[in-house]
Write a protein that holds these residues in place. Structure first.
Motif, short mmCIF file in Angstrom:
data_model
loop_
_atom_site.label_atom_id
_atom_site.label_comp_id
_atom_site.label_asym_id
_atom_site.label_seq_id
_atom_site.Cartn_x
_atom_site.Cartn_y
_atom_site.Cartn_z
N LEU A 7 0.97 -1.21 0.04
CA LEU A 7 0.07 0.02 -0.09
C LEU A 7 0.89 1.36 -0.03
O LEU A 7 0.67 2.30 -0.60
N ARG A 8 1.75 1.15 0.82
CA ARG A 8 2.77 2.47 0.82
C ARG A 8 3.38 2.63 -0.63
O ARG A 8 3.61 3.65 -1.17
N HIS A 9 3.71 1.60 -1.22
CA HIS A 9 4.27 1.54 -2.67
C HIS A 9 3.37 2.28 -3.72
O HIS A 9 3.72 2.73 -4.57
N VAL A 10 2.13 1.77 -3.44
CA VAL A 10 1.10 2.24 -4.44
C VAL A 10 1.14 3.79 -4.49
O VAL A 10 1.20 4.57 -5.26
N ARG A 11 1.15 4.27 -3.02
CA ARG A 11 1.17 5.82 -2.85
C ARG A 11 2.51 6.30 -3.49
O ARG A 11 2.60 7.35 -3.89
N THR A 12 3.65 5.86 -3.08
CA THR A 12 4.80 6.05 -3.60
C THR A 12 5.28 6.31 -5.22
O THR A 12 5.34 7.25 -5.68
N CYS A 13 4.69 5.43 -5.81
CA CYS A 13 4.43 5.20 -7.30
C CYS A 13 3.66 6.42 -7.60
O CYS A 13 3.96 7.09 -8.55
N GLU A 14 2.50 6.87 -7.21
CA GLU A 14 1.73 7.86 -7.58
C GLU A 14 2.47 9.23 -7.18
O GLU A 14 2.45 10.16 -8.17
N LEU A 15 3.32 9.28 -6.11
CA LEU A 15 4.16 10.41 -5.90
C LEU A 15 5.32 10.63 -6.94
O LEU A 15 5.64 11.60 -7.56
N PHE A 16 5.80 9.57 -7.26
CA PHE A 16 6.98 9.37 -8.40
C PHE A 16 6.37 9.88 -9.62
O PHE A 16 6.92 10.71 -10.34
N LYS A 17 5.00 9.52 -10.02
CA LYS A 17 4.48 9.89 -11.20
C LYS A 17 4.14 11.71 -11.34
O LYS A 17 4.43 12.10 -12.41
N LYS A 18 3.80 11.94 -10.08
CA LYS A 18 3.21 13.35 -10.08
C LYS A 18 4.40 14.19 -10.06
O LYS A 18 4.37 15.40 -10.64
N HIS A 19 5.53 13.85 -9.33
CA HIS A 19 6.83 14.91 -9.16
C HIS A 19 8.08 14.45 -9.98
O HIS A 19 8.71 15.44 -10.50
N ILE A 20 8.17 13.30 -10.37
CA ILE A 20 9.47 13.06 -11.17
C ILE A 20 9.11 12.99 -12.74
O ILE A 20 9.68 13.28 -13.58
N THR A 21 7.93 12.30 -13.06
CA THR A 21 7.75 11.98 -14.54
C THR A 21 7.19 13.53 -15.35
O THR A 21 6.96 13.24 -16.37
N LYS A 22 6.93 14.52 -14.45
CA LYS A 22 6.52 15.75 -15.25
C LYS A 22 7.61 16.27 -16.08
O LYS A 22 7.50 17.23 -16.83
N ASP A 23 8.84 15.71 -15.85
CA ASP A 23 9.99 16.19 -16.58
C ASP A 23 10.03 15.22 -17.97
O ASP A 23 10.45 14.29 -18.12
N LYS A 24 9.20 16.07 -18.92
CA LYS A 24 8.92 15.47 -20.21
C LYS A 24 10.06 15.20 -21.09
O LYS A 24 10.90 16.03 -21.20
N GLY A 25 10.17 13.77 -21.78
CA GLY A 25 10.98 13.51 -22.41
C GLY A 25 12.44 13.03 -21.71
O GLY A 25 13.39 12.60 -22.46
N PHE A 26 12.32 13.01 -20.59
CA PHE A 26 13.34 12.57 -19.66
C PHE A 26 13.59 10.78 -19.65
O PHE A 26 12.31 10.33 -19.48
N LYS A 27 14.32 10.59 -20.07
CA LYS A 27 14.64 8.86 -19.92
C LYS A 27 14.97 8.37 -18.50
O LYS A 27 16.09 8.71 -17.96
N PHE A 28 14.13 7.57 -17.69
CA PHE A 28 14.51 7.24 -16.42
C PHE A 28 15.43 6.15 -16.17
O PHE A 28 15.00 5.09 -16.76
N ASN A 29 16.31 6.06 -15.63
CA ASN A 29 17.31 4.88 -15.19
C ASN A 29 17.01 5.19 -13.68
O ASN A 29 17.58 6.07 -13.11
N VAL A 30 16.39 4.11 -13.02
CA VAL A 30 16.25 4.41 -11.49
C VAL A 30 17.00 3.15 -10.97
O VAL A 30 17.07 1.95 -11.08
N LEU A 31 17.56 3.76 -9.87
CA LEU A 31 18.44 2.96 -8.92
C LEU A 31 17.76 2.97 -7.39
O LEU A 31 17.76 4.13 -6.86
N ASP A 32 17.23 2.15 -7.07
CA ASP A 32 16.59 1.76 -5.77
C ASP A 32 17.36 1.27 -4.63
O ASP A 32 17.82 0.26 -4.51
N ILE A 33 18.05 2.01 -3.79
CA ILE A 33 18.72 1.79 -2.76
C ILE A 33 18.16 1.42 -1.58
O ILE A 33 17.24 1.81 -1.02
#
Length: 168
Positions: A7-33
């Protein structure tokens, strides 16, 4: 199948979409420590268009991660732990072969800087010893990333005796 962490990750993915993916055209390489068994990585891959996603954690967690990813993405290309332990430099050529990357903490130092432009961490930066925390924070991998996407405690005390706060 569903738990409080999910459930926390559902919320976190929504926050990621809202705040990080607004950078249009940006190619995401994600590192989860400290990504555990890659629950966030799988959820993110299902909801956001990302190029590569890597989980850094203890070897024992990455065994579970491999299984979890395969259950969610049966055709996914995932590096073997043997292969990554034998790899001196984790570079563009290496990561291009895989959909998901599993990186033991002892191999973090082998990651070429600039490969991952989004660093994620949820809780574990506040749980680790200060020396390990500083190792991540001061690495060129961390410093060259465009985004740090984190949810951590304000203060690790009294649960952890490492004197870390969100200000660190």
């Amino acid at each position: 199948k569903y738990n409080e962490r999910w459930l926390r990750h559902v919320r976190t993915c929504e926050l990621f979409k809202k705040h990080i993916t607004k950078d249009k055209g940006f190619k995401f390489n994600v590192l989860d420590i400290g990504g555990g068994y890659s629950q966030f990585a799988c959820m993110l891959k299902k909801t956001v268009s990302i190029k590569k996603i890597a989980t850094v954690d203890y070897m024992e967690q990455l065994f579970f991660s491999y299984y979890f990813i395969k259950k969610n993405f049966p055709n996914a290309k995932i590096n073997s732990l043997k292969e990554i332990l034998e790899t001196e430099i984790i570079d563009e050529k290496f990561i291009q072969k895989y959909d998901f990357l599993l990186i033991p903490i002892e191999c973090f130092k082998n990651i070429k800087s600039g490969l991952f432009n989004v660093i994620c961490n949820f809780s574990s930066l506040g749980e680790m010893p200060r020396e390990a925390f500083n190792g991540y924070k001061n690495s060129s991998v961390f410093k060259k990333a465009k985004y740090l996407f984190t949810i951590n405690r304000l203060d690790s005390w009294p649960t952890y005796k490492n004197s870390l706060t969100i200000l660190d």
